[in-house]
Design an enzyme around this catalytic site. Structure first.
Site, mmCIF file in Angstrom:
data_model
loop_
_atom_site.group_PDB
_atom_site.id
_atom_site.type_symbol
_atom_site.label_atom_id
_atom_site.label_comp_id
_atom_site.label_asym_id
_atom_site.label_seq_id
_atom_site.Cartn_x
_atom_site.Cartn_y
_atom_site.Cartn_z
ATOM 1 N N ARG A 145 -1.485 -9.232 -9.517
ATOM 2 C CA ARG A 145 -0.073 -8.804 -9.310
ATOM 3 C C ARG A 145 0.836 -10.063 -9.175
ATOM 4 N NH1 ARG A 145 0.997 -3.960 -5.110
ATOM 5 N NH2 ARG A 145 0.791 -5.613 -3.787
ATOM 6 N N TYR A 193 13.612 -8.465 -2.387
ATOM 7 C CA TYR A 193 13.140 -7.779 -1.209
ATOM 8 C C TYR A 193 13.099 -8.518 0.264
ATOM 9 C CZ TYR A 193 10.143 -5.158 2.256
ATOM 10 O OH TYR A 193 9.683 -4.799 3.359
ATOM 11 N N ILE A 232 23.091 5.537 4.796
ATOM 12 C CA ILE A 232 24.106 4.388 5.392
ATOM 13 C C ILE A 232 25.094 3.683 4.288
ATOM 14 C CG2 ILE A 232 22.252 3.827 7.146
ATOM 15 C CD1 ILE A 232 21.086 1.850 5.110
ATOM 16 N N GLY A 252 3.468 -12.259 -7.419
ATOM 17 C CA GLY A 252 4.134 -12.438 -6.153
ATOM 18 C C GLY A 252 3.234 -12.192 -5.203
HETATM 19 N N1 UFG Z 1 -3.842 -4.102 -4.300
HETATM 20 C C1 UFG Z 1 -4.773 -3.961 -5.373
HETATM 21 N N2 UFG Z 1 -4.778 -2.681 -5.970
HETATM 22 C C2 UFG Z 1 -3.627 -1.963 -5.758
HETATM 23 C C3 UFG Z 1 -2.685 -2.046 -4.796
HETATM 24 C C4 UFG Z 1 -2.906 -3.073 -4.069
HETATM 25 O O1 UFG Z 1 -5.566 -4.795 -5.514
HETATM 26 O O2 UFG Z 1 -3.768 -0.803 -6.674
HETATM 27 C C5 UFG Z 1 -4.014 -5.403 -3.598
HETATM 28 C C6 UFG Z 1 -2.627 -6.282 -3.492
HETATM 29 O O3 UFG Z 1 -2.560 -6.953 -4.699
HETATM 30 C C7 UFG Z 1 -2.592 -6.790 -2.259
HETATM 31 C C8 UFG Z 1 -3.268 -6.054 -1.245
HETATM 32 O O4 UFG Z 1 -3.831 -5.023 -2.059
HETATM 33 O O5 UFG Z 1 -3.491 -8.070 -2.365
HETATM 34 C C9 UFG Z 1 -2.398 -5.337 -0.339
HETATM 35 O O6 UFG Z 1 -1.305 -4.571 -1.056
HETATM 36 P P1 UFG Z 1 -0.237 -3.475 -1.062
HETATM 37 O O7 UFG Z 1 0.598 -3.337 -2.013
HETATM 38 O O8 UFG Z 1 -1.026 -2.539 0.018
HETATM 39 O O9 UFG Z 1 0.544 -4.556 0.279
HETATM 40 P P2 UFG Z 1 1.367 -5.779 -0.003
HETATM 41 O O10 UFG Z 1 0.495 -6.990 0.996
HETATM 42 O O11 UFG Z 1 1.607 -6.302 -1.108
HETATM 43 O O12 UFG Z 1 2.864 -5.490 0.784
HETATM 44 C C10 UFG Z 1 3.094 -5.540 2.171
HETATM 45 C C11 UFG Z 1 4.197 -4.644 2.528
HETATM 46 C C12 UFG Z 1 5.231 -4.995 1.732
HETATM 47 C C13 UFG Z 1 5.748 -6.267 1.883
HETATM 48 C C14 UFG Z 1 4.702 -7.431 1.946
HETATM 49 C C15 UFG Z 1 4.864 -8.647 2.291
HETATM 50 O O13 UFG Z 1 3.547 -3.394 1.882
HETATM 51 O O14 UFG Z 1 6.414 -4.051 1.937
HETATM 52 O O15 UFG Z 1 3.441 -6.832 2.439
HETATM 53 O O16 UFG Z 1 4.580 -9.541 1.446
HETATM 54 F F1 UFG Z 1 6.530 -6.826 1.283
#
Ligand code: UFG
Length: 323
Positions: free
Chosen positions: A282, A141, A52, A284
């Protein structure tokens, strides 16, 4: 037959959407630069390798096809990376999307389905999060997605481009038929990482923080099955094609599950031992993110089918052991 352009159709969500569009009688053209997607994930229709960010590629594409609508999945999605390297996010997710919107306007293609995110809301002020919740993203993001939502309002006003923004909570699971699944590289999402531990590809899962203000101290998320998510895209597209106005919907199951709970269900589904290591929070990560999706249920007539976390993880596992 109506032709739909799926931008990012070789990625996780896009590839499931392509399959669903084809099954529902649409002609599909996928545009993907394969930076995060896979050619073999595009199960049918035409495939164009392109970006894009390249106006001449978009020009050729729109000269060659008469699109009825566009679904746009092509974006970078890693929150942490967006903080380290915001330019990458604003270039692709904002400037790239603007190129796409401009070529749509030039060719009078009026229907746009946009992959937005729960990250546009920032730190939740209340749960479940509905569409009226304040939008204060806390990372580039989320801001890149909110900028496009705002730009879309101006494009509708000035050029009549209609859009439906779908704000995903945690997309999860895989094609129930086992043909498609999640293949991010690097993988950062909880469910596929946990299942990679179960299948022996990783040694352990790190749990990021056990001191959150939640019943078991780990973060709570709203996991929505990929097919239910794609179903909402199809309904949104059909609504726009039928003449509806622009809108935005939050998409989740309305139920939250903790990280520990996800790991427990994964143990049950896989029958495997899943070693866990406690890790720091982590940056944020809000303690809870849960969607209120009533508006999508009422206005899109959306009825999620796979709301059970066991089902979601079962489908993801089916993919993990095949892939
Ligand atoms: N987590 C762990 N260990 C890991 C990976 C994740 O404990 O190895 C936890 C994270 O801290 C979080 C939960 O699992 O509490 C879910 O994490 P993900 O990374 O699977 O998903 P997120 O909630 O961080 O992210 C999702 C979308 C993003 C979006 C976000 C919105 O995937 O694209 O929600 O805040 F930005």
């Amino acid at each position: 037959m109506k032709i739909i352009l799926v931008v990012g159709g070789a990625g996780y969500i896009g590839s499931h959407a392509v399959k669903m569009l084809l099954a529902n009688g649409y002609q599909v053209v996928t545009l993907d630069n394969l930076s995060g997607g896979y050619r073999d994930a595009v199960v049918g229709g035409d495939f164009i390798l392109g970006d894009i960010s390249d106006p001449s590629c978009l020009k050729n594409l729109f000269n060659n096809y008469n699109f009825a609508g566009v679904m746009h999945f092509a974006s970078f999605i890693q929150v942490g990376e967006s903080i380290e390297n915001p330019g990458k996010y604003y270039q692709n997710n904002v400037a790239g999307t603007l190129n796409l919107l401009d070529i749509m306007v030039a060719h009078q293609v009026k229907n746009f389905i946009f992959s937005s995110t729960a990250a546009i809301f920032g730190e939740p002020q209340y749960i479940p999060i509905d569409e009226q919740h304040a939008k204060q993203p806390i990372n580039p993001y989320g801001l890149s997605k909110l900028m496009i939502e705002q730009i879309l309002a101006d494009y509708e006003h000035a050029y009549g481009l209609k859009s439906i923004c779908l704000r995903y909570f945690n997309a999860a699971g895989a094609d129930p038929e086992g043909q498609l699944g999640e293949r991010h590289s690097p993988e950062t999402h909880l469910i596929p990482l946990v299942l990679q531990v179960a299948s022996g590809k990783r040694e352990f899962i790190s749990v990021f923080g056990q001191d959150y203000d939640t019943p078991d101290g780990t973060c709570i998320r709203d996991y929505i099955h990929i097919n239910d998510l794609c179903q909402a895209h199809l309904l949104a597209l059909e609504k726009l094609l039928a003449g509806a106005n622009s809108n935005a919907y939050n998409l989740g199951n309305g139920e939250g599950f903790s990280v520990n709970h996800v790991i427990e269900i994964a143990k049950q589904v896989t029958g495997k031992i899943i070693p866990v290591k406690l890790a720091k929070r982590r940056v944020g990560d809000p303690a809870r993110l849960v969607a209120n999706s009533k508006q999508a249920q009422i206005e899109l007539n959306w009825r999620p089918k796979y709301t059970d976390l066991v089902k979601i993880i079962t489908h993801a596992w089916q993919w993990e052991i095949r892939y």
